[in-house]
Every structure is written in C-alpha cells, then in structure tokens.
Design a protein around this motif. Sequence first.
Motif, PDB file in Angstrom:
ATOM      1  N   VAL A  28       0.773  -1.332  -0.050  1.00  0.00           N
ATOM      2  CA  VAL A  28       0.061   0.001  -0.081  1.00  0.00           C
ATOM      3  C   VAL A  28       0.820   1.307  -0.035  1.00  0.00           C
ATOM      4  CG1 VAL A  28      -1.833  -1.119   1.207  1.00  0.00           C
ATOM      5  CG2 VAL A  28      -0.262   0.121   2.569  1.00  0.00           C
ATOM      6  N   TRP A  29       0.383   2.113  -0.285  1.00  0.00           N
ATOM      7  CA  TRP A  29       0.687   3.603  -0.449  1.00  0.00           C
ATOM      8  C   TRP A  29      -0.352   4.686   0.077  1.00  0.00           C
ATOM      9  CZ3 TRP A  29       0.993   0.812  -4.559  1.00  0.00           C
ATOM     10  CH2 TRP A  29       0.284   0.900  -5.740  1.00  0.00           C
ATOM     11  N   PHE A  30       0.049   5.846   0.324  1.00  0.00           N
ATOM     12  CA  PHE A  30      -0.870   6.781   0.947  1.00  0.00           C
ATOM     13  C   PHE A  30      -1.080   8.039   0.160  1.00  0.00           C
ATOM     14  CE2 PHE A  30       0.663   3.913   4.321  1.00  0.00           C
ATOM     15  CZ  PHE A  30      -0.508   3.563   4.857  1.00  0.00           C
ATOM     16  N   GLU A  31      -2.128   8.604  -0.392  1.00  0.00           N
ATOM     17  CA  GLU A  31      -2.447   9.840  -0.917  1.00  0.00           C
ATOM     18  C   GLU A  31      -3.233  10.742   0.075  1.00  0.00           C
ATOM     19  OE1 GLU A  31      -1.934   8.270  -5.350  1.00  0.00           O
ATOM     20  OE2 GLU A  31      -3.486   9.831  -4.878  1.00  0.00           O
ATOM     21  N   GLY A  32      -2.832  11.434   0.920  1.00  0.00           N
ATOM     22  CA  GLY A  32      -3.669  12.093   1.949  1.00  0.00           C
ATOM     23  C   GLY A  32      -4.310  11.035   2.785  1.00  0.00           C
ATOM     24  N   GLN A  33      -5.435  11.196   3.059  1.00  0.00           N
ATOM     25  CA  GLN A  33      -6.243   9.984   3.861  1.00  0.00           C
ATOM     26  C   GLN A  33      -6.718   8.739   3.174  1.00  0.00           C
ATOM     27  OE1 GLN A  33      -8.762  11.959   6.890  1.00  0.00           O
ATOM     28  NE2 GLN A  33      -6.936  12.324   8.027  1.00  0.00           N
ATOM     29  N   ARG A  34      -6.096   8.665   1.841  1.00  0.00           N
ATOM     30  CA  ARG A  34      -6.562   7.564   0.897  1.00  0.00           C
ATOM     31  C   ARG A  34      -5.377   6.639   0.847  1.00  0.00           C
ATOM     32  NH1 ARG A  34     -11.726   8.760  -1.486  1.00  0.00           N
ATOM     33  NH2 ARG A  34     -12.187   7.005  -2.835  1.00  0.00           N
TER      34      ARG A  34
END
Length: 158
Positions: A28-34
Amino acid sequence: MHSAPARTHDPMCMGCGHANPGNLGVRVWFEGQRVHGEVLLDERHSGAPGYAHGGAIAAIMDDLLGQVLIPLDRPGVTATITVDFRGPALLGRTLSLESWCEKIDGRKLHMRGEIRDGDTLVAEARALFIHVDVSHWEASGQPLPESWQGWGGEAQNA
Ligand SMILES: CCCCC/C=C\C/C=C\C/C=C\C/C=C\CCCC(=O)SCCNC(=O)CCNC(=O)[C@H](O)C(C)(C)COP(=O)(O)OP(=O)(O)OC[C@H]1O[C@@H](n2cnc3c(N)ncnc32)[C@H](O)[C@@H]1OP(=O)(O)O
C-alpha cells in the motif's frame, strides 16, 4: 503525490508484513487520507482452479481498510466487515486496491474499500472499525511496534 505513513504496521501481519513469509503480498501507499495499493495472488491462494479463495479476498480487505487507520492517526480494530464479491478474482493478475474513511462518528470509523482488476470491480467492502487506545494490544505480552508509541493520543475520544 504519495505521503509517507507516520506509523508502520506489524511486520508479521499476514496481509502486508514484510517479515512474514506467508503474507498475502498486500502493498500500500498513501495519498492524503486515502490508501492505494496492489496485490498479486497465486496458487497458494486458490479457491477454484485459477480463482482466488474468497477468504483471501476478505483478509486483503480487512488489511486494506485497516490501513486507513494510519493516515487517520487513530488506532482501531475491526468490529464488522462486509465484503461483496462483484467479479472474478483471477490468480496471477495484479489487482488494484483502494480504501478510505467514509464517516467518523465518535469512536466509530466507517471504512470503505474496493479491489479492481483493471476496470472490473472484483470486490467492495464496508467495515466498522472502533477506535481503541494502544493499550488494547498490551494483553498479548508481545512488544508493540516502536512507532505506535503515542499513537492516537490526540484523537482519543474525539
Ligand atoms: C489483531 C490485528 C490488529 C491489527 C490492527 C492493529 C493496529 C492497526 C495498525 C496499523 C493499521 C494498518 C493495517 C491494519 C491491518 C489490519 C487490520 C486488521 C484489523 C483487525 O482485524 S483487528 C482484529 C479483529 N477485531 C478484533 O479483535 C476486535 C475485537 N472486539 C473488541 O475488542 C471490542 O468488541 C471493540 C474494541 C470492537 C469494542 O469494545 P469496546 O468495549 O471498546 O466498545 P463498545 O462495545 O462500547 O462499542 C463502542 C461503540 O461501537 C459499537 N460497536 C462495537 N462493536 C460493534 C459491532 N460489532 N457492530 C456494531 N456496532 C458495534 C457499540 O454499539 C458502541 O456504539 P455506541 O457508542 O453508539 O453505543
């Protein structure tokens, strides 16, 4: 732009733990809270020839929706999860993952997630996570990851 998570998860996690040789390979990786991610299942995850076991998909969903706890900065546990199997989950295909928090109601965190094979929706899920204090995990007697220290202190009872 990808943001680095402030906390890391359990390295022995059966979904994504890099130290667990039996992990499901969730990345996984994160973009803001997504949360975004991918997974590639193989014969070890078979339910029928060429198809993933539904339980593997459900476990991936639990891990995927749980990852939202990191950008939310709230430790929590799954209270309920519902997985809708919408399309074939073929082995040997890189499946794309996405999850997010739909609503926060006190300690109740309502999570959503999707697994896709290209444009095809493979599964979608809704889960209720309950925000808990990190002390929730102390009963096992196992040391907690160092990066969990102070986790959720500010969000507690928010
Ligand atoms: C073991 C794995 C842990 C992994 C997660 C750890 C940390 C996260 C770290 C990094 C994140 C990254 C990745 C995450 C990866 C994987 C995620 C996997 C997550 C799991 O796989 S985690 C294991 C399975 N999970 C459990 O092991 C929970 C066992 N369980 C309990 O520990 C308690 O049951 C608890 C704490 C849930 C609640 O207990 P409690 O005493 O604190 O709170 P209480 O009962 O008062 O509920 C407060 C309000 O939630 C409502 N509520 C509660 N339960 C409900 C239900 N089932 N349905 C509908 N509403 C419910 C009540 O109705 C009330 O609502 P109201 O306030 O409106 O009255």
